[in-house]
Structure formats: C-alpha cells, structure tokens
Design a protein around this motif. Structure first.
Motif, mmCIF file in Angstrom:
data_model
loop_
_atom_site.group_PDB
_atom_site.id
_atom_site.type_symbol
_atom_site.label_atom_id
_atom_site.label_comp_id
_atom_site.label_asym_id
_atom_site.label_seq_id
_atom_site.Cartn_x
_atom_site.Cartn_y
_atom_site.Cartn_z
ATOM 1 N N GLU A 69 -16.421 66.378 154.429
ATOM 2 C CA GLU A 69 -16.208 64.979 154.070
ATOM 3 C C GLU A 69 -17.026 64.071 154.981
ATOM 4 O O GLU A 69 -17.682 63.136 154.540
ATOM 5 C CB GLU A 69 -14.722 64.606 154.217
ATOM 6 C CG GLU A 69 -13.805 65.197 153.151
ATOM 7 C CD GLU A 69 -14.050 64.595 151.783
ATOM 8 O OE1 GLU A 69 -13.929 65.323 150.804
ATOM 9 O OE2 GLU A 69 -14.387 63.396 151.726
ATOM 10 N N LYS A 70 -16.930 64.435 156.316
ATOM 11 C CA LYS A 70 -17.648 63.633 157.296
ATOM 12 C C LYS A 70 -19.138 63.624 156.995
ATOM 13 O O LYS A 70 -19.809 62.586 157.013
ATOM 14 C CB LYS A 70 -17.415 64.166 158.707
ATOM 15 C CG LYS A 70 -16.239 63.502 159.383
ATOM 16 C CD LYS A 70 -16.138 63.979 160.812
ATOM 17 C CE LYS A 70 -14.827 63.528 161.442
ATOM 18 N NZ LYS A 70 -14.622 64.165 162.728
ATOM 19 N N LYS A 71 -19.634 64.874 156.697
ATOM 20 C CA LYS A 71 -21.069 64.996 156.397
ATOM 21 C C LYS A 71 -21.445 64.113 155.225
ATOM 22 O O LYS A 71 -22.452 63.408 155.226
ATOM 23 C CB LYS A 71 -21.425 66.456 156.072
ATOM 24 C CG LYS A 71 -21.861 67.233 157.283
ATOM 25 C CD LYS A 71 -22.352 68.581 156.874
ATOM 26 C CE LYS A 71 -22.658 69.448 158.087
ATOM 27 N NZ LYS A 71 -22.989 70.814 157.712
ATOM 28 N N LYS A 72 -20.550 64.205 154.173
ATOM 29 C CA LYS A 72 -20.810 63.395 152.983
ATOM 30 C C LYS A 72 -20.880 61.925 153.348
ATOM 31 O O LYS A 72 -21.753 61.185 152.907
ATOM 32 C CB LYS A 72 -19.702 63.603 151.947
ATOM 33 C CG LYS A 72 -19.971 64.747 150.996
ATOM 34 C CD LYS A 72 -18.893 64.769 149.948
ATOM 35 C CE LYS A 72 -18.967 66.029 149.111
ATOM 36 N NZ LYS A 72 -17.798 66.144 148.227
ATOM 37 N N GLU A 77 -23.711 57.011 154.321
ATOM 38 C CA GLU A 77 -24.105 55.953 155.247
ATOM 39 C C GLU A 77 -25.622 55.873 155.357
ATOM 40 O O GLU A 77 -26.210 54.808 155.337
ATOM 41 C CB GLU A 77 -23.524 56.202 156.647
ATOM 42 C CG GLU A 77 -22.069 55.817 156.797
ATOM 43 C CD GLU A 77 -21.823 54.338 156.555
ATOM 44 O OE1 GLU A 77 -22.623 53.529 157.030
ATOM 45 O OE2 GLU A 77 -20.842 53.997 155.863
ATOM 46 N N LYS A 78 -26.224 57.105 155.468
ATOM 47 C CA LYS A 78 -27.696 57.167 155.605
ATOM 48 C C LYS A 78 -28.366 56.530 154.400
ATOM 49 O O LYS A 78 -29.299 55.738 154.512
ATOM 50 C CB LYS A 78 -28.157 58.622 155.743
ATOM 51 C CG LYS A 78 -28.114 59.133 157.162
ATOM 52 C CD LYS A 78 -28.680 60.518 157.221
ATOM 53 C CE LYS A 78 -28.551 61.124 158.598
ATOM 54 N NZ LYS A 78 -28.939 62.518 158.626
ATOM 55 N N ILE A 79 -27.868 56.910 153.173
ATOM 56 C CA ILE A 79 -28.463 56.377 151.938
ATOM 57 C C ILE A 79 -28.335 54.856 151.905
ATOM 58 O O ILE A 79 -29.287 54.135 151.611
ATOM 59 C CB ILE A 79 -27.798 57.013 150.686
ATOM 60 C CG1 ILE A 79 -28.202 58.493 150.599
ATOM 61 C CG2 ILE A 79 -28.206 56.297 149.411
ATOM 62 C CD1 ILE A 79 -27.376 59.310 149.637
ATOM 63 N N LYS A 80 -27.074 54.387 152.287
ATOM 64 C CA LYS A 80 -26.858 52.939 152.301
ATOM 65 C C LYS A 80 -27.847 52.269 153.231
ATOM 66 O O LYS A 80 -28.460 51.253 152.912
ATOM 67 C CB LYS A 80 -25.434 52.634 152.780
ATOM 68 C CG LYS A 80 -24.428 52.543 151.648
ATOM 69 C CD LYS A 80 -23.108 52.064 152.239
ATOM 70 C CE LYS A 80 -21.979 52.234 151.234
ATOM 71 N NZ LYS A 80 -20.680 51.961 151.861
ATOM 72 N N GLU A 81 -27.960 52.882 154.435
ATOM 73 C CA GLU A 81 -28.853 52.325 155.450
ATOM 74 C C GLU A 81 -30.286 52.245 154.925
ATOM 75 O O GLU A 81 -30.973 51.238 155.096
ATOM 76 C CB GLU A 81 -28.786 53.199 156.707
ATOM 77 C CG GLU A 81 -29.271 52.518 157.980
ATOM 78 C CD GLU A 81 -28.590 51.198 158.242
ATOM 79 O OE1 GLU A 81 -29.313 50.243 158.543
ATOM 80 O OE2 GLU A 81 -27.356 51.107 158.110
ATOM 81 N N LYS A 82 -30.688 53.358 154.229
ATOM 82 C CA LYS A 82 -32.050 53.407 153.669
ATOM 83 C C LYS A 82 -32.247 52.293 152.655
ATOM 84 O O LYS A 82 -33.273 51.616 152.633
ATOM 85 C CB LYS A 82 -32.303 54.765 152.988
ATOM 86 C CG LYS A 82 -32.898 55.788 153.923
ATOM 87 C CD LYS A 82 -33.260 57.017 153.158
ATOM 88 C CE LYS A 82 -33.738 58.123 154.094
ATOM 89 N NZ LYS A 82 -33.945 59.372 153.408
ATOM 90 N N GLU A 83 -31.215 52.132 151.780
ATOM 91 C CA GLU A 83 -31.319 51.095 150.751
ATOM 92 C C GLU A 83 -31.413 49.706 151.365
ATOM 93 O O GLU A 83 -32.185 48.864 150.924
ATOM 94 C CB GLU A 83 -30.114 51.167 149.809
ATOM 95 C CG GLU A 83 -30.326 52.218 148.719
ATOM 96 C CD GLU A 83 -29.107 52.419 147.840
ATOM 97 O OE1 GLU A 83 -29.193 53.221 146.927
ATOM 98 O OE2 GLU A 83 -28.071 51.786 148.097
ATOM 99 N N LYS A 84 -30.563 49.520 152.428
ATOM 100 C CA LYS A 84 -30.611 48.225 153.120
ATOM 101 C C LYS A 84 -32.006 47.973 153.681
ATOM 102 O O LYS A 84 -32.580 46.905 153.557
ATOM 103 C CB LYS A 84 -29.608 48.210 154.269
ATOM 104 C CG LYS A 84 -28.239 47.723 153.852
ATOM 105 C CD LYS A 84 -27.372 47.590 155.082
ATOM 106 C CE LYS A 84 -25.928 47.337 154.705
ATOM 107 N NZ LYS A 84 -25.058 47.383 155.865
ATOM 108 N N GLU A 85 -32.533 49.043 154.310
ATOM 109 C CA GLU A 85 -33.876 48.965 154.915
ATOM 110 C C GLU A 85 -34.916 48.572 153.866
ATOM 111 O O GLU A 85 -35.746 47.700 154.081
ATOM 112 C CB GLU A 85 -34.206 50.330 155.531
ATOM 113 C CG GLU A 85 -35.444 50.331 156.429
ATOM 114 C CD GLU A 85 -35.289 49.410 157.623
ATOM 115 O OE1 GLU A 85 -36.289 48.788 157.987
ATOM 116 O OE2 GLU A 85 -34.177 49.294 158.165
ATOM 117 N N LYS A 86 -34.767 49.257 152.687
ATOM 118 C CA LYS A 86 -35.687 49.001 151.574
ATOM 119 C C LYS A 86 -35.609 47.531 151.159
ATOM 120 O O LYS A 86 -36.605 46.852 150.967
ATOM 121 C CB LYS A 86 -35.302 49.891 150.389
ATOM 122 C CG LYS A 86 -36.492 50.438 149.625
ATOM 123 C CD LYS A 86 -35.994 51.358 148.560
ATOM 124 C CE LYS A 86 -37.031 51.630 147.519
ATOM 125 N NZ LYS A 86 -36.513 52.438 146.429
#
Ligand SMILES: Nc1nc2c(ncn2[C@@H]2O[C@H](COP(=O)(O)OP(=O)(O)OP(=O)(O)O)[C@@H](O)[C@H]2O)c(=O)[nH]1
Ligand SMILES: [Mg+2]
Length: 304
Positions: A69-72, A77-86
């Motif tokens: 779950e944590k990994k997920k 979080e990583k994907i969100k962060e990437k999208e924010k970055e984008k």
C-alpha cells in the motif's frame, strides 16, 4: 470472554508441564506408551508452534500488504509530483511565450513609432503646407471667400454643403464619376497662400477659377490674378464659376465675362463660364453645377 481468547490461554497453561511428564516415565513397560505419548506431545508441540507461527505469518502478510500500500501511495505521490512539475513547466512555458509575445508587440510598436517619426520628419522637411499628393490634379483657385470649398464639397456630395472655415493651405478632394476618379486641389485664397498658385499650375490638369459675383469691388483683383495665372500656362483649360448667383447683388454671367476680360484668355485655350450658387445645406445642387461637373470630367479625361 470471547471464545478465541479462552483457547489461547489454555495453550499457554499446558506448555510448562511437558518436561515434568517426560521425567516421571522411566519404567520399560511403559516405555512404548511413554514414547507414544512423547510423539503425541511432540505433534502437539509442533501444532502449537505452527499455531504460534500463524499470527506471525498474519503479521508478515499484513506488513507486506501495508508495504505494498505504502509503495502504491509513494508511486501515486511520485506521479502527482510529476504532473505538478509538468504543470509548472507548462505554466512557465506559457509565461515565457506570453513574455516573448509582449516583447514582439513592444518591438512592433517601437518600430511603428520610429516609422511615424521618420514620416513626420519627412513632412516637416517639406514646405509646411505642401500636400502629399503629387499626381495631376484639377486646381481650384480664386480669392478668399469666393466659395471654392463650398462648391467643391457640393460637387463631391451632389448636395449643397457650405464650408465651415477658410482653407488654411490646401484642401484635396476626390470625386468619383462614372468610370473615373478626379482629384481636386484647392489652395487657400488668402494672401499667404497665393504664392503657391503658380507653383501648382504647371502640374494641373485644368484650372477652375471661382469668383464671388456679388463682390464687385474685388472683381478687378480677381481678374489680375486670373490673367497672371493663365499667362504661365498657355494651354491649360479654364472653367470659371461665377458663384453666389443667389445673392441679389450678384452680377450676371455676361457681366462677369466682361469684368474678368475672359475674351482675352487666348484663342487656343478651352474656356467655359458657369453661373453657380451654393444655397441651403443638404439641397440638391443646381443643374448648372451638375453640367459643370460632367464637363470637368470630360476635360480631365481628354487631358490625361
Ligand atoms: N449666399 C451664398 N454664400 C456662399 C456661396 N458659396 C459660398 N458661400 C459662403 O461664402 C463663405 C466663404 O465660402 P468658402 O467656400 O469658404 O470660400 P473659399 O473660396 O473656400 O475661401 P478660402 O478658403 O478662404 O479661400 C462661406 O460663408 C460660405 O457659406 C453661395 O453660392 N451663395
Ligand atoms: Mg476654402
């Protein structure tokens, strides 16, 4: 008390007695039984151990799940962060593009301003009152107040239109007729502008000379200027407007012909005389003015 909790407490109370049972069975006859009991107890022990391991496994499974779950979560979080970055990148890209657009606009405006300045400089370098049009024009001359602007505007609109102020310098008017366009240039009749009359006569297609038919006292002055003009250009066609015919004091066109000595303008020159009047604003122009307009269009076409 819950059922599960009771059984668990039983398991624990039996365990400390096991070594004592083994110690109190030394006799041979009972060795087989003791062995059996021992095996049984070993099994029980193993079972108990197994049972003891169950919660451990459960824990490990839970832990594994939690970790998954944590990994997920971390992945999310990583994907969100990437999208924010984008998003941030796109925003800054848009900002950059807008900034560039603004800069281009600024540059364009600066260039325009520069061009306009240069244009103004050219205009200032020329004589202050010189019109920009250099093509062959129909010149409209005569003393101040004779009615040049009023006649010109009325011809252009086919409706009577009085001028609102004396012409300070030049007044260029385009008039469209069937199939052609005529360019008229009026030069103010006041003293300071009369010096420009000669200059433009050589470039003119034809000359329209306007006089105030009711201003008897100034007719000699008008005559003098007219003859000076036509002397410099022996072939330019001449159209005289004996204007303000509506006024009671106005001379008839035959008197104007005489007062201006029109018989002396030269045999080789085309010369025409019209009695004109500019009456009520907005009314239809008199037929004599319409005739004059048609004739001017023919003469101009012949001269080009
Ligand atoms: N009653 C009457 N008034 C006229 C006529 N034509 C012009 N006027 C008036 O005469 C005055 C002078 O007319 P303009 O057309 O400005 O004369 P202009 O020859 O252009 O004068 P400058 O531009 O100063 O050389 C104005 O008040 C006109 O309304 C006309 O046929 N009859
Ligand atoms: Mg005028």
């Amino acid at each position: 008390m819950p059922h599960g909790a009771t059984s668990q407490s039983l398991c624990h109370t039996r365990e400390p007695h096991l070594p004592a049972l083994r110690a109190t069975a030394p006799a041979r006859g009972r060795a087989g039984e003791a062995k059996k009991t021992g095996v049984k107890m070993e099994r029980e022990k193993t079972k108990k151990k197994e049972k003891g391991k169950e919660p451990e496994k459960e824990k490990i499974r839970e832990k594994g799940k939690e970790e998954k779950e944590k990994k997920k979560e971390v992945e999310k979080e990583k994907i969100k962060e990437k999208e924010k970055e984008k998003g941030r990148e796109e925003k800054s890209k848009n900002k950059e593009e807008k900034r560039k657009e603004r800069e281009t606009e600024k540059e364009k405006e600066q260039l325009k301003g520069k061009e306009e300045k240069e244009d103004n400089n050219i205009l200032l370098a020329k004589p202050l009152l010189e019109p920009r049009e250099k093509n062959k024009q129909i010149l409209v001359l005569g003393l101040d107040g004779a009615g040049k602007t009023s006649v010109l505007h009325s011809l252009a609109l086919n409706r009577v239109q009085h001028s609102e102020a004396p012409t300070q310098g030049f007044n260029a008017v385009c008039i469209n007729t069937e199939g052609s366009q005529m360019e008229f240039l009026e030069i103010g009749g006041s003293e300071p502008f009369r010096s420009y009359w000669d200059m433009y006569l050589s470039k003119g297609l034809l000359l329209i000379f306007v006089v105030d038919s009711a201003d008897h006292g100034r007719l000699p002055e008008a005559k003098k200027h007219l003859h000076q003009l036509i002397e410099t250009n022996p072939i330019i066609p001449l159209v005289v407007f004996a204007n303000k015919q509506d006024l009671g004091a106005a001379y008839h066109i035959t008197d104007i012909h005489e007062a201006l000595a029109l018989s002396e303008v030269g045999n080789d020159r085309k010369m025409f005389l019209f009695g004109t009047q500019v009456t009520e604003n907005g009314s239809e122009i008199p037929s004599a003015m319409q005739d004059a307009k048609d004739l001017i269009a023919h003469l101009a076409a012949d001269m080009q």
